[in-house]
Design a protein around this motif. Structure first.
Motif, PDB file in Angstrom:
ATOM      1  N   PRO A 289       0.855  -1.266   0.069  1.00 31.00           N
ATOM      2  CA  PRO A 289      -0.115   0.080   0.015  1.00 31.00           C
ATOM      3  C   PRO A 289       0.826   1.143  -0.096  1.00 31.00           C
ATOM      4  N   ASP A 290       2.055   1.037   0.225  1.00 29.97           N
ATOM      5  CA  ASP A 290       3.067   2.507   0.330  1.00 29.97           C
ATOM      6  C   ASP A 290       3.663   2.629  -1.059  1.00 29.97           C
ATOM      7  N   THR A 291       3.523   1.903  -2.183  1.00 28.51           N
ATOM      8  CA  THR A 291       4.176   2.053  -3.252  1.00 28.51           C
ATOM      9  C   THR A 291       3.035   2.254  -4.271  1.00 28.51           C
ATOM     10  N   GLN A 292       3.551   2.580  -5.564  1.00 30.09           N
ATOM     11  CA  GLN A 292       2.518   2.555  -6.755  1.00 30.09           C
ATOM     12  C   GLN A 292       2.873   1.729  -7.983  1.00 30.09           C
ATOM     13  N   THR A 543       3.356  -4.674 -22.306  1.00 27.13           N
ATOM     14  CA  THR A 543       3.032  -4.065 -21.235  1.00 27.13           C
ATOM     15  C   THR A 543       4.235  -4.088 -20.123  1.00 27.13           C
ATOM     16  N   ALA A 544       4.478  -3.128 -19.662  1.00 28.32           N
ATOM     17  CA  ALA A 544       5.739  -2.976 -18.731  1.00 28.32           C
ATOM     18  C   ALA A 544       5.067  -2.278 -17.540  1.00 28.32           C
ATOM     19  N   ILE A 545       5.399  -2.804 -16.224  1.00 29.67           N
ATOM     20  CA  ILE A 545       5.238  -2.284 -15.103  1.00 29.67           C
ATOM     21  C   ILE A 545       6.341  -2.055 -14.167  1.00 29.67           C
ATOM     22  N   TYR A 546       6.651  -0.604 -13.566  1.00 26.26           N
ATOM     23  CA  TYR A 546       7.247  -0.381 -12.821  1.00 26.26           C
ATOM     24  C   TYR A 546       6.633  -0.117 -11.367  1.00 26.26           C
ATOM     25  N   GLU A 547       7.297  -0.704 -10.146  1.00 27.20           N
ATOM     26  CA  GLU A 547       6.863  -0.373  -8.903  1.00 27.20           C
ATOM     27  C   GLU A 547       7.806   0.928  -8.205  1.00 27.20           C
ATOM     28  N   ILE A 548       7.022   1.957  -8.145  1.00 25.05           N
ATOM     29  CA  ILE A 548       7.820   3.221  -7.722  1.00 25.05           C
ATOM     30  C   ILE A 548       7.489   3.447  -6.325  1.00 25.05           C
ATOM     31  N   THR A 549       8.602   4.192  -5.666  1.00 28.97           N
ATOM     32  CA  THR A 549       8.079   4.415  -4.262  1.00 28.97           C
ATOM     33  C   THR A 549       8.068   6.095  -4.151  1.00 28.97           C
ATOM     34  N   PRO A 550       7.216   6.888  -3.867  1.00 29.05           N
ATOM     35  CA  PRO A 550       6.810   8.106  -3.912  1.00 29.05           C
ATOM     36  C   PRO A 550       7.894   8.685  -2.654  1.00 29.05           C
ATOM     37  N   VAL A 551       8.345  10.112  -2.735  1.00 26.02           N
ATOM     38  CA  VAL A 551       8.884  10.532  -1.781  1.00 26.02           C
ATOM     39  C   VAL A 551       8.466  10.706  -0.626  1.00 26.02           C
ATOM     40  N   GLY A 552       8.961  10.349   0.504  1.00 19.57           N
ATOM     41  CA  GLY A 552       8.333  10.345   1.891  1.00 19.57           C
ATOM     42  C   GLY A 552       7.791   8.985   2.060  1.00 19.57           C
ATOM     43  N   SER A 553       7.573   8.210   1.297  1.00 15.77           N
ATOM     44  CA  SER A 553       6.725   6.758   1.596  1.00 15.77           C
ATOM     45  C   SER A 553       7.579   5.902   2.586  1.00 15.77           C
TER      46      SER A 553
END
Length: 679
Positions: A289-292, A543-553
């Motif tokens: 839940p803390d990434t996108q 299709t390509a998928i990245y898991e990204i972590t927002p700043v401050g997560s």
């Protein structure tokens, strides 16, 4: 071992009168073979495997009997189902398929003509009008003989070639497919296709070892570059393992191939010169839940119906001894026969085999001469070692001989993946294929069977040949690859397709590319047109998928920098709401210089929660989670198989071919197998 009691019990099984003659003859053959087996056992051959013993029995029967039988199709199939030992007679050349009994068996022919040619070591078989055109009178007679109403016999649908199918036309379904009662009817639709895999044998199958992509700090490396991948072999191999009751080896699971197995409803490009229309979205990660997830999707341009190019196809077929299994050469022949039915008069087909030494079975032949092509396929027999390299050289020679300028020139290699004779090294073989690729002849690879499957080599050959690699585990998969997806399998619309994503360090702290571990490129390779990359066929979706972590997560793994630790400011002129910038580079067919498409990812592309997600995004995320769970990777999170299945159900959508529903079943199988292995 078969017992006297089991053999005697065959006499009491009720069968139709039409097949009684075959039953009595085959039973006598089986009894005599059984006697020989007992004598051989006393001489110390019990160390042989079951398959070797059956082949030994089959060879003895072939030398002893000469017969020519013509009986109704359904009756023959029903009779042969009762006779596992006698059925081995027909294992070498089947283009039809029967449902399994107590164990997977070779697929029987219907009309059998067995010769006593001991020097040839082959069983010569014939099928009246099969598998090319099933006669209506045979269908009707079989339906009556098996208490089947005429309404249950599906009519043969209209024919269309692979280019029409790429444009949404009707796919042909012309081969015979037996019903569970043994009656041969017209081909059943995909949702009724039943898997008939041989026992799953992991021993001997080889895969490239690789580690999961790690988390990368944007402050250290803001740019990610990789080659696209349109292969699907991993998914069908994983499906076979699970349906046979085994969890696949981790290296057999390539997450990007799992995701790209499924079609997605991305926007259609309008021009062949700009063959992609990228789609981007950012949405919550279901396993964290803390990434996108940053979702990038493209769909290749589909030429309109009638705007087709002639095809010069060379079938390079492995007929070595290792292909002597029901799910290898017999399935292979049926698969190619189905492809031939979709070709047009201006297409040509050649056939090269390799086993011990390479040989040309069929010189370039117009596809209008289907009878000749299909007869050549039907007569293929397994035997010998695997001179794969020599076969490839001969196949390319024929492809050059019939090469069509501005046409489709492709070698299709069909094998269980083993090459043990010929060009001295895989590297030399790959260089040879790459050289031919530069001359306009591409290579696609179809894998069959288990126990000898060399996935690593097949992937390398397909990548060097500007082609794709697929694994055919059942006839339904052959239909998907060679009929439904034939346009994307055979017709290339763009080559050397690369994707590069630059992340904004003001908004993204970390990223991780999900899958594509074997396709990562150096950042400088993106603008280098000499660096080879993946190719996209007509109508292909990628299709390509990245898991990204927002700043401050809270999920940010790297500690803030001690010196100058503040997040970098947005550079002058850069929009502050940009999360990332996506670039695609590609070459059009026949061109040497690449072209560029770029697209910013902004806050407008962010979807809050799952309510606003499209079916495609939910389903792709479910497949990504499933692949990571199967690999037991450290980034899979806490998402259970049950949660994955539920997410896939929510994203199933219309699912006209049933592929997504099938996926849900596989997730449930994996859940059960994981639970049982944990006990």
């Amino acid at each position: 071992m078969t017992t006297d009691k089991e053999l005697q019990s065959l006499k009491n099984i009720a069968i139709s009168q039409a097949s009684r003659e075959l039953r009595e003859l085959a039973l006598g053959m089986a009894m005599e073979a059984y006697d020989r087996e007992q004598a051989r056992a006393r001489r110390g051959v019990q160390g042989m495997s079951a398959g070797e013993r059956l082949r030994s029995i089959s060879n003895a029967l072939r030398r002893t009997f000469t017969m020519d039988i013509r009986i109704p199709i359904g009756a023959a199939a029903a009779g042969l189902l009762l006779l596992p030992l006698a059925l081995q007679l027909n294992s070498t050349t089947s283009l039809t398929q029967l449902p399994p009994i107590s164990q997977p068996l070779p697929e029987p022919k219907v009309g059998v003509s067995v010769t006593g040619d001991e020097s040839a070591g082959q069983v010569l078989t014939t099928v009246d009008s099969l598998p090319r055109n099933v006669r209506q009178e045979n269908d009707a007679a079989d339906a009556v003989g098996n208490e089947q109403s005429p309404s249950e016999i599906a009519p043969a649908p209209p024919r269309g070639d692979f280019r029409d199918r790429a444009a949404g036309g009707q796919a042909p379904m012309v081969l015979a497919e037996p019903s569970e009662s043994g009656a041969v009817t017209a081909m059943r639709t995909l949702e009724h296709e039943q898997a008939m895999p041989a026992p799953y044998d992991r021993a001997g199958d080889r895969f490239e070892e690789f580690e999961d992509s790690g988390v990368i700090s944007v402050a250290d490396q803001p740019v990610s570059t990789f080659s696209i991948d349109v292969d699907t072999a991993s998914y069908s191999y994983v499906r076979r393992a699970l349906t046979d009751g085994f969890l696949p080896a981790a290296d057999a699971v390539r997450v990007e191939e799992m995701i790209n197995y499924f079609p997605y409803d991305y926007p259609e490009p309008e021009s062949a010169t700009v063959p992609f229309q990228p789609t981007v979205a950012v949405y919550p990660t279901p396993w964290n839940p803390d990434t996108q997830l940053l979702h990038v999707g493209i769909k290749g341009y589909t030429p309109p119906a009638g705007a087709d190019r002639p095809a010069n196809l060379v079938f390079l077929i492995d007929t070595s001894g290792s292909m002597d299994e029901p799910d290898k050469l017999p399935l292979l022949k049926r698969s190619f026969a189905m492809l031939v039915e979709g070709l047009d008069a201006h297409d040509t087909v050649s056939i090269v085999t390799y086993a011990g030494s390479a040989g040309t079975v069929l010189m370039p032949t117009p596809a209008s001469d289907k009878a000749r092509i299909l007869d050549a396929l039907d007569n293929l027999m397994p035997g010998g070692s695997t001179a794969g390299a020599a076969g490839i050289e001969e196949a390319y020679r024929l492809a050059e001989r019939a090469q069509i300028e501005d046409g489709v020139n492709r070698v299709i290699l069909a094998t269980d993946g083993d090459f043990n004779v010929g060009i001295s090294s895989p590297e030399e073989l790959e260089r040879f294929i790459a050289k031919k690729r530069d001359e306009g002849i591409f290579l696609s690879v179809l894998g069959f069977g288990t126990g000898n499957y060399n996935d690593a080599l097949m992937q390398a050959l397909a990548q060097n040949g500007n082609g794709n690699a697929a694994y055919i585990d059942r006839f339904a998969e052959a239909r998907k690859v060679l009929v439904e997806d034939a346009g994307s399998t055979l017709v290339t619309i763009a080559s050397d397709v690369k994707i590069q994503v630059e992340f904004n360090p003001a908004l993204v702290a970390e990223y991780r590319l999900v899958g594509y571990e074997t396709r990562v490129l150096n950042n400088e390779d993106f603008n280098n047109d000499r660096v080879d990359a993946g190719d996209v066929g007509a109508g292909h979706t990628v299709t390509a998928i990245y898991e990204i972590t927002p700043v401050g997560s809270p999920s940010q793994g790297s500690d803030p920098l001690r010196y100058g630790g503040e997040q970098p400011a947005v550079s002058e002129g850069e929009p502050s709401d940009e999360i990332a910038f996506v670039k695609l580079r590609y070459k059009l067919p026949g061109e040497e210089a690449s072209r560029l498409i770029d697209l910013p990812v902004t806050q407008a592309n962010v979807v809050d929660g799952t309510a606003g997600l499209s079916d495609d995004m939910q389903f792709a995320a479910a497949v990504a989670g499933f692949g990571q769970n199967l690999r037991d990777g450290q980034y899979a999170g806490a998402m259970s198989y049950e949660e994955i299945a539920e997410l896939a159900r929510e994203g199933r959508g219309a699912d006209p071919e049933g592929y997504r529903s099938q996926f849900v079943t596989l997730v449930e199988l994996a859940d059960s197998l994981s639970a049982s292995s944990a006990r």
